[in-house]
Scaffold this motif. Structure first.
Motif, PDB file in Angstrom:
ATOM      1  N   VAL A 107      -4.804   0.587   8.220  1.00  0.00           N
ATOM      2  CA  VAL A 107      -5.663   0.689   7.034  1.00  0.00           C
ATOM      3  C   VAL A 107      -5.968  -0.675   6.444  1.00  0.00           C
ATOM      4  O   VAL A 107      -6.847  -0.810   5.592  1.00  0.00           O
ATOM      5  N   ALA A 127      -8.558   9.062  -0.062  1.00  0.00           N
ATOM      6  CA  ALA A 127      -8.324   8.180   1.078  1.00  0.00           C
ATOM      7  C   ALA A 127      -9.556   7.327   1.370  1.00  0.00           C
ATOM      8  O   ALA A 127      -9.437   6.127   1.663  1.00  0.00           O
ATOM      9  N   ARG A 184      -9.819   4.466  -1.120  1.00  0.00           N
ATOM     10  CA  ARG A 184      -8.928   3.349  -0.799  1.00  0.00           C
ATOM     11  C   ARG A 184      -9.549   2.457   0.266  1.00  0.00           C
ATOM     12  O   ARG A 184      -9.447   1.230   0.205  1.00  0.00           O
ATOM     13  N   PRO A 211       1.232   5.439   0.838  1.00  0.00           N
ATOM     14  CA  PRO A 211       0.627   6.493   1.659  1.00  0.00           C
ATOM     15  C   PRO A 211       0.282   7.726   0.832  1.00  0.00           C
ATOM     16  O   PRO A 211       0.667   7.851  -0.341  1.00  0.00           O
ATOM     17  N   TRP A 269      -4.105   6.851   6.203  1.00  0.00           N
ATOM     18  CA  TRP A 269      -3.389   6.856   4.916  1.00  0.00           C
ATOM     19  C   TRP A 269      -2.395   8.001   4.832  1.00  0.00           C
ATOM     20  O   TRP A 269      -1.480   7.976   4.007  1.00  0.00           O
ATOM     21  N   ASP A 322       0.062   1.122   8.167  1.00  0.00           N
ATOM     22  CA  ASP A 322      -0.251   0.100   7.177  1.00  0.00           C
ATOM     23  C   ASP A 322      -1.148  -0.974   7.787  1.00  0.00           C
ATOM     24  O   ASP A 322      -2.084  -1.464   7.160  1.00  0.00           O
ATOM     25  N   ARG A 338       0.844  -1.182   0.000  1.00  0.00           N
ATOM     26  CA  ARG A 338       0.000   0.000   0.000  1.00  0.00           C
ATOM     27  C   ARG A 338       0.885   1.239   0.000  1.00  0.00           C
ATOM     28  O   ARG A 338       1.983   1.235   0.555  1.00  0.00           O
TER      29      ARG A 338
END
Length: 695
Positions: free
Chosen positions: A341, A268, A271, A11, A351, A338, A9
């Motif tokens: 999220v 964000a 996601r 940021p 994020w 990480d 992922r």
């Protein structure tokens, strides 16, 4: 962070720094460095404050160009189909609306890479059939010729339909993706697009942003970059050394604007949506690394990151310190965020990854000065410009801008650079130019005369005392003081990054001491210059400088402290020195010399950080001579004379317009050595360390 491994992922990096600190220049430099190898796009919400859907469309359009290390240009079928449906005015009748959507899909498919190839192949096949008919017609006659013509006429549309169906096969995943949206309620693709078309633009932002990210993820997975076209130098990582991809970079300027904030907030949230809808948990592992320039702190970041003006993170919270950009790594963000999220219904704020833009170094400023004035005899040293501007890019440009005309004074006559002298054709002083370009909205630039001290002046005087950074209390100086402090903090003019520790701070406070939050030196100098230049409204009123600092001393002394205020005496000495009462402060400092040398160095360091009004009109040497006038001839002890000299030297040395020369260092070293020789305490190591710091 440009190196990316599958399933990672990315940021949303918030590049922090006050206004005109060089964030936009950095984004442009990153864009140039990406070149034609790293997929990237740039958005500027200061110039184009568009809505999130339009911003995503602009980003997708920029990314759909050709890239050297990609076999084919990226496509955004999910986003494109959704955008077409959103912008279409459908018929109220359900059947006709479905026909409109089918026609949109047909037109969209025809404009895709596969659709254009199918169309060209269809034309080539039709031409082949025409040639075949022309060749067979002379050879046959009667009913046979009619059969050849009928076969040609029927084969053309069938072959065209088959080819276009094959082209539509390329967007089948995009159509299926729209079926899986929660808003679609498991409807067929046609019905899902009809539902999206009937939604308001604000309600469609979420699905379309999710489609944009899903397209980027799909492209990165199905069409990875060619390794032969990559020139990355990776650290040794065993078998995975060569197995890496590049992140796709989205550069956004003006992230603090309403349009920029909404776009990044929706990104964000999208996601998080993709994370929840993807069963394998990799839905949010899109390749998009967002680098956004932001000149304001956002409150939602406080759950994960310590505010830049707070010396230490809050206890019992996941807060971490905001790192400098040069020290920022993905692992620092991924350590806590990480995992946050990656869970179901993870917070969208996790994020974010705020990092602080590194200020210009002294070498970089020297290089800029060489380009603007290559003369080797320039009177202004790079170290002076560096301390005065704090490495602020806009401030450095203002000082070096020849058109602005800020001319250094002759050596030894006045300050190295006057912020009071007229600096342009209209007579605008440099401090006015600095405040007009830097102050946040809501804090007006002080005038030449005032009856009541402006809020920004009170804030600058309050923040000049570094010990206020650790004091949650506010003096009752003005009802505007809390608001002005909040504005300066939120706009990143107050932070621990701007604190310039002296050479003796480590000796007095230790290596692990947290640096206090201070006002940016460029803004602080400009505001205090306005205070020094201000005139009272009436001639019988006190000097504004004296009124502000004397009033602040009384207001701080009046604050209630349970158990007594142990630092009240030291604070009073600080304000006395700011008011120019040098002799009694030096005497009080000498009286406390033989109590504890390390504590004494802490007090010396604190007092020497007081604003010095003398240097707004005089050179450091002129001010030093004035301060020590009669000190050595007054029959004082060696200890008192050495203390007075040391206080004067360090007080002037801490001013940004004082050039740090070997002469100044030698005199400070000599004072510390003399004090060590005249100490009554057995342990003089703090004094010896302080002397060595200036060796």
């Amino acid at each position: 962070m440009l190196w990316r491994y599958p399933g990672q992922r990315q940021p949303i990096v918030a590049l922090l720094g006050p206004r005109q600190s060089g964030k936009s220049d950095l984004l442009k430099a990153v864009s140039r460095a990406c070149g034609s190898t790293v997929v990237h796009a740039a958005l500027d919400f200061d110039e184009k404050p568009v809505d999130p859907v339009s911003a995503a469309a602009l980003a997708a359009f920029q990314m759909m160009r050709g890239w050297d290390n990609l076999r084919q240009a990226p496509v955004f079928h999910r986003f494109g189909l959704g955008l077409l449906a959103l912008n279409e005015n459908l018929d109220p009748d359900r059947g006709r609306a479905a026909d409109q959507i089918r026609e949109l899909i047909k037109q969209y498919t025809g404009n895709t890479r596969g659709g254009r190839a199918a169309r060209q192949l269809e034309l080539a096949t039709a031409a082949t059939l025409d040639v075949a008919q022309g060749a067979l017609s002379p050879l046959v006659s009667g009913p046979a010729r009619e059969v050849v013509t009928a076969v040609r006429d029927r084969a053309k549309p069938v072959i065209g339909s088959l080819l276009q169906s094959a082209a539509r096969w390329g967007v089948r995943d995009a159509l299926r993706w729209h079926n899986a949206l929660p808003e679609a309620e498991s409807a067929h693709s046609i019905d899902a697009l009809i539902r999206l078309s009937s939604a308001s633009r604000s309600a469609a932002v979420g699905p379309l942003m999710a489609a944009f990210l899903a397209d980027a993820k799909d492209q990165a997975e199905r069409h990875p970059a060619l390794r032969s076209a990559c020139s990355c130098v990776l650290p040794a990582r065993g078998a995975r050394r060569d197995r890496h991809d590049h992140a796709w970079v989205l550069l956004t300027d003006g992230a603090q604007t309403p349009a920029g904030r909404r776009f990044l907030t929706e990104l964000a949230s999208a996601r998080s949506r993709n994370q929840q809808t993807d069963l394998d948990g990799s839905g949010a592992a899109d390749p998009l690394l967002v680098l956004s320039a932001c000149e304001q702190w956002q409150s939602e970041w406080t759950s994960w990151w310590c505010e830049p003006w707070r010396p230490t993170p809050l206890t019992a919270t996941p807060q971490r310190r905001v790192p400098l950009l040069s020290r920022a790594t993905r692992s620092l963000w991924a350590r806590d965020d990480d995992a946050a999220v990656g869970v179901e219904h993870g917070p969208a704020a996790a994020w974010w990854y705020p990092v602080w833009l590194d200020p210009m170094t002294e070498d970089q400023i020297g290089y800029a000065m060489d380009r603007s004035d290559p003369s080797p005899a320039r009177p202004l040293h790079a170290s002076v410009v560096h301390r005065l501007t704090g490495g602020h890019s806009g401030a450095v440009s203002a000082v070096l801008d020849e058109s602005f005309g800020a001319q250094p004074a002759p050596r030894g006559a006045g300050p190295a650079l006057s912020l009071l002298a007229p600096a342009d054709e209209d007579g605008t002083p440099l401090w006015v130019h600095a405040l007009e370009s830097c102050l946040p909205e809501g804090l007006p630039v002080p005038g030449a005369a005032w009856g009541t001290a402006p809020a920004v002046v009170l804030a600058a005087a309050y923040l000049a005392d570094v010990r206020t950074a650790h004091d949650p209390r506010l003096p009752a100086l003005s009802t505007e003081l809390p608001r002005s402090l909040e504005l300066l903090r939120r706009h990143l003019w107050v932070s621990t990054f701007t604190h310039r520790p002296s050479r003796i701070r480590r000796i007095g406070w230790g290596d692990d001491a947290d640096g206090p939050a201070t006002l940016h030196p460029w803004l602080a100098r400009s505001v205090l210059t306005a205070l020094n230049a201000a005139r009272p409204v009436r001639t019988d009123e006190a000097n504004p400088w004296h009124e502000v600092f004397a009033g602040q001393e009384l207001a701080l002394a009046a604050l209630p402290v349970p158990g007594g205020d142990a630092g009240a005496v030291e604070r009073r000495l600080f304000h006395d020195l700011a008011l120019g009462r040098f002799t009694p402060v030096a005497a009080a400092l000498a009286d406390r010399f033989d109590e504890d040398h390390r504590a004494w160095i802490r007090l010396l360091d604190y007092l020497a950080s007081a604003p010095c009004r003398l240097l707004y009109k005089r050179s450091p040497q002129e001010a030093y001579t004035l301060l020590l006038d009669g000190v050595e001839d007054g029959g004082q002890t060696v200890l008192a004379v050495a203390t007075a000299k040391l206080l004067a030297l360090l007080w002037l040395y801490n001013d940004p317009l004082t050039e740090h020369t070997r002469r100044w260092d030698g005199e400070i070293q000599e004072c510390f050595t003399r004090l060590a020789h005249n100490s009554r305490l057995l342990d003089v190591s703090p004094l010896q360390q302080a002397a060595a710091a200036f060796a």
